[in-house]
Design an enzyme around this catalytic site. Structure first.
Site, PDB file in Angstrom:
ATOM      1  N   ASP A 240       0.855  -1.182   0.000  1.00 53.51           N
ATOM      2  CA  ASP A 240       0.000   0.000   0.000  1.00 53.51           C
ATOM      3  C   ASP A 240       0.894   1.236   0.000  1.00 53.51           C
ATOM      4  OD1 ASP A 240      -2.011  -1.834   0.219  1.00 53.51           O
ATOM      5  OD2 ASP A 240      -2.654  -1.244   2.220  1.00 53.51           O
TER       6      ASP A 240
ATOM      7  N   ASP B 202     -14.753  -3.474  -1.143  1.00 53.20           N
ATOM      8  CA  ASP B 202     -14.335  -3.233   0.237  1.00 53.20           C
ATOM      9  C   ASP B 202     -15.592  -3.205   1.091  1.00 53.20           C
ATOM     10  OD1 ASP B 202     -11.676  -2.971  -0.600  1.00 53.20           O
ATOM     11  OD2 ASP B 202     -11.965  -0.854  -1.052  1.00 53.20           O
TER      12      ASP B 202
END
Length: 237
Positions: A10, A132
């Protein structure tokens, strides 16, 4: 073990970081240069990488193009890229930068017509729908906004062309406390023709084995690679 383990990088501010439960205020930096992390994963024998532009996800525009390009030049990893993708131009640029796959999240929820066009144009094998999820509902814009759409409604909106879905349980992400087995078991049961990539909560090999047992073919592993001794990246050196 047949399940494919996909390490995650990330990126915020050009650095390799991890969040806890998607909270940008709980951000920990592991590598100043994400390319170093990618090389370590390749040295461990990994073939694929999940690269997330967290700046892009938050700002609704792709920001960390250069990181993607550098990783694709420096390694042979097959990279799937997500974060801030909003249109066809973004997808083209991601592929041109070297990505093998593109993962569409917020766009899949907010612009279904354009997403369907992308699935048809680039092929469902290269376009992953990213969901998500918090308490069964899809979240967008870097997990900041919870919608009324359930994961099941999102998937069914793209049937039958859909092939690949990456599902992240936000409540477990970065916690190392175990995965949402019931969620993934239900998804595999309802949609046996879809390939699911699980994400969120992996703390050790027992979690990965449990996912394989319920029929998950791939799993994203993030913080466990950086902090859990069972996965410790430095073992490869």
């Amino acid at each position: 073990m047949k399940i494919t383990v996909i390490p995650a990088i990330d990126v915020i501010g050009g650095k390799c970081v991890r969040l806890t439960r998607g909270n940008y205020d709980e951000c920990k930096t592991y590598y100043d240069d994400p390319v170093e992390a990618a090389r370590r994963f390749e040295d461990m024998g990994m073939k694929r990488l999940h690269l997330v532009d967290l700046d892009g996800a938050r700002e609704s525009r792709v920001i960390n193009w250069r990181v993607l390009e550098r990783i694709c030049v420096a390694t042979r990893l097959e990279v799937d890229f997500s974060g801030g993708i909003k249109n066809d131009e973004d997808i083209c640029r991601v592929f041109d930068a070297g990505a093998s796959f593109v993962c569409i999240g917020s766009m899949a929820q907010q612009n279904r017509e354009k997403t369907r066009e992308c699935l048809e144009r680039y092929g469902a094998g290269r376009v992953i729908i990213g969901a998500d999820v918090r308490d069964g509902h899809v979240c967008v814009q870097g997990w900041k906004v919870e919608t009324e759409t359930t994961i099941y409604e999102l998937i069914e909106a793209y049937m039958p062309v859909l092939k690949n879905v990456m599902c992240t349980d936000i409540t477990r992400d970065g916690m190392l406390g175990g995965v949402s087995l019931e969620l993934y078991r239900e998804l595999v049961t309802r949609y046996p023709d879809i390939t699911f990539i699980a994400s969120g909560g992996v703390g050790g090999m027992e979690d990965i084995q449990a996912l394989e047992n319920v029929g998950i073919s791939s799993v994203i592993v993030g913080k466990a690679f950086y902090e859990n001794l069972e996965f410790k990246m430095d073992r490869a050196n």
